[in-house]
Design a protein around this motif. Structure first.
Motif, PDB file in Angstrom:
ATOM      1  N   PRO A  26       0.982  -9.112 -10.539  1.00  0.00           N
ATOM      2  CA  PRO A  26       0.249  -9.455  -9.319  1.00  0.00           C
ATOM      3  C   PRO A  26       1.198  -9.483  -8.125  1.00  0.00           C
ATOM      4  CG  PRO A  26       0.431 -11.366 -10.764  1.00  0.00           C
ATOM      5  CD  PRO A  26       0.988 -10.192 -11.510  1.00  0.00           C
ATOM      6  N   GLU A  28       2.057 -11.096  -4.486  1.00  0.00           N
ATOM      7  CA  GLU A  28       1.775 -12.295  -3.694  1.00  0.00           C
ATOM      8  C   GLU A  28       1.273 -11.897  -2.304  1.00  0.00           C
ATOM      9  OE1 GLU A  28       1.568 -15.334  -4.922  1.00  0.00           O
ATOM     10  OE2 GLU A  28       2.139 -14.415  -6.819  1.00  0.00           O
ATOM     11  N   GLN A  51      -7.289  -9.118  -6.270  1.00  0.00           N
ATOM     12  CA  GLN A  51      -6.519  -7.901  -6.014  1.00  0.00           C
ATOM     13  C   GLN A  51      -6.757  -6.927  -7.154  1.00  0.00           C
ATOM     14  OE1 GLN A  51      -2.042  -8.070  -6.903  1.00  0.00           O
ATOM     15  NE2 GLN A  51      -2.459 -10.200  -6.256  1.00  0.00           N
ATOM     16  N   HIS A  53      -5.463  -3.290  -8.769  1.00  0.00           N
ATOM     17  CA  HIS A  53      -4.433  -2.255  -8.823  1.00  0.00           C
ATOM     18  C   HIS A  53      -5.076  -0.979  -9.357  1.00  0.00           C
ATOM     19  CE1 HIS A  53      -0.872  -4.945  -8.251  1.00  0.00           C
ATOM     20  NE2 HIS A  53      -1.818  -5.825  -8.516  1.00  0.00           N
ATOM     21  N   PRO A  60      -1.756  -2.942  -4.271  1.00  0.00           N
ATOM     22  CA  PRO A  60      -3.118  -3.253  -4.686  1.00  0.00           C
ATOM     23  C   PRO A  60      -4.081  -3.300  -3.493  1.00  0.00           C
ATOM     24  CG  PRO A  60      -1.862  -5.270  -4.549  1.00  0.00           C
ATOM     25  CD  PRO A  60      -0.897  -4.135  -4.289  1.00  0.00           C
ATOM     26  N   THR A  85      -7.051  -6.008 -12.652  1.00  0.00           N
ATOM     27  CA  THR A  85      -7.628  -6.803 -11.568  1.00  0.00           C
ATOM     28  C   THR A  85      -7.178  -8.241 -11.762  1.00  0.00           C
ATOM     29  OG1 THR A  85      -9.571  -5.368 -11.453  1.00  0.00           O
ATOM     30  CG2 THR A  85      -9.782  -7.563 -10.478  1.00  0.00           C
ATOM     31  N   TYR A  86      -6.685  -8.839 -10.686  1.00  0.00           N
ATOM     32  CA  TYR A  86      -6.262 -10.237 -10.723  1.00  0.00           C
ATOM     33  C   TYR A  86      -7.131 -11.069  -9.785  1.00  0.00           C
ATOM     34  CZ  TYR A  86      -1.878  -8.665 -12.886  1.00  0.00           C
ATOM     35  OH  TYR A  86      -0.927  -8.126 -13.731  1.00  0.00           O
ATOM     36  N   GLN A  88      -7.410 -15.436  -8.357  1.00  0.00           N
ATOM     37  CA  GLN A  88      -6.646 -16.677  -8.287  1.00  0.00           C
ATOM     38  C   GLN A  88      -7.344 -17.780  -9.067  1.00  0.00           C
ATOM     39  OE1 GLN A  88      -6.145 -16.632  -3.934  1.00  0.00           O
ATOM     40  NE2 GLN A  88      -3.953 -16.866  -4.354  1.00  0.00           N
ATOM     41  N   LYS A 100      -2.418 -19.775  -9.298  1.00  0.00           N
ATOM     42  CA  LYS A 100      -1.705 -18.568  -9.731  1.00  0.00           C
ATOM     43  C   LYS A 100      -2.696 -17.431 -10.010  1.00  0.00           C
ATOM     44  CE  LYS A 100      -1.962 -19.992 -14.439  1.00  0.00           C
ATOM     45  NZ  LYS A 100      -1.973 -19.836 -15.687  1.00  0.00           N
ATOM     46  N   TRP A 101      -2.163 -16.239 -10.110  1.00  0.00           N
ATOM     47  CA  TRP A 101      -2.968 -15.060 -10.424  1.00  0.00           C
ATOM     48  C   TRP A 101      -3.185 -14.963 -11.929  1.00  0.00           C
ATOM     49  CZ3 TRP A 101      -5.219 -12.714  -6.486  1.00  0.00           C
ATOM     50  CH2 TRP A 101      -4.625 -12.749  -5.226  1.00  0.00           C
ATOM     51  N   THR A 103      -5.690 -12.483 -14.888  1.00  0.00           N
ATOM     52  CA  THR A 103      -6.512 -11.278 -14.930  1.00  0.00           C
ATOM     53  C   THR A 103      -7.986 -11.657 -14.809  1.00  0.00           C
ATOM     54  OG1 THR A 103      -6.744 -11.215 -17.333  1.00  0.00           O
ATOM     55  CG2 THR A 103      -4.843 -10.037 -16.377  1.00  0.00           C
TER      56      THR A 103
END
Length: 185
Positions: A26, A28, A51, A53, A60, A85-86, A88, A100-101, A103
């Motif tokens: 991920p 930031e 986000q 990718h 991303p 894909t992430y 939060q 944190k991120w 999936t």
């Protein structure tokens, strides 16, 4: 026979390690990061972000709301291979300081709550644990859904219905696999 089994097991583990190693980490959020749809600075918006990718892209696509990222994945026009894909994690986090991120596939989502995302629209609020999601539901209403249970109608409609029926499973995982590089993580 035992040797063949060991060789196959090692090959499978090696393949898993390669899949994880190829998945981008991920990114930031910086002051320059802008939402894909709104093109506004992400740091100007409270709530969890997303986000995505895409294969072959150096950076991303960022989304001001998690629901926007999920909607992007459901759009019929979306034809690029999704690497990962992430979203939060809101477990133990606050609306103005998301966590944190994680999936998108591992998250548990609260949908249909009173929470409004960064663009002041209904939000899909991601949690890494069911306890956090249930505590959020106690305060803000809504219901829990796994990623694969989120249907295109939930992601793409202008508003969320208040009586969302349990979804058996959407075709999201199959759709993403058909797009190419998606590894299911």
């Amino acid at each position: 026979m035992k040797t063949s089994f060991l060789v196959l097991a090692l090959l499978a583990l090696t393949a898993c390690k390669e899949d994880v190693a190829q998945r981008p980490a991920p990114v930031e959020i910086t002051a320059e990061a802008a939402g894909f749809y709104c093109q506004m600075g992400l740091l100007e918006h409270d709530g969890p972000k997303g986000q995505i990718h895409l294969d072959g892209m150096p950076a991303p696509l960022f989304f001001s709301q998690v629901r926007d990222a999920v909607a992007y994945l459901h759009m019929p026009e979306q034809s690029h291979a999704v690497t990962v894909t992430y979203v939060q994690d809101m477990s133990g986090a606050t609306w103005d300081a998301p966590g944190k991120w994680i999936t998108a596939q591992e998250a548990i989502y609260v949908i249909g709550s009173t929470a409004r995302g960064g663009m002041d629209a209904p939000e899909f609020v991601p949690f890494s644990d069911a306890a956090g999601a249930l505590a959020f539901i106690d305060r803000h209403g809504g219901m829990m859904r796994r990623f694969e249970e989120i249907t295109p109608a939930m992601a793409l409609s202008a508003t969320l219905p208040t009586d969302i029926a349990p979804a058996p499973s959407s075709d999201m995982s199959n759709r993403l696999r058909a797009l190419g590089q998606y590894k299911g993580n």
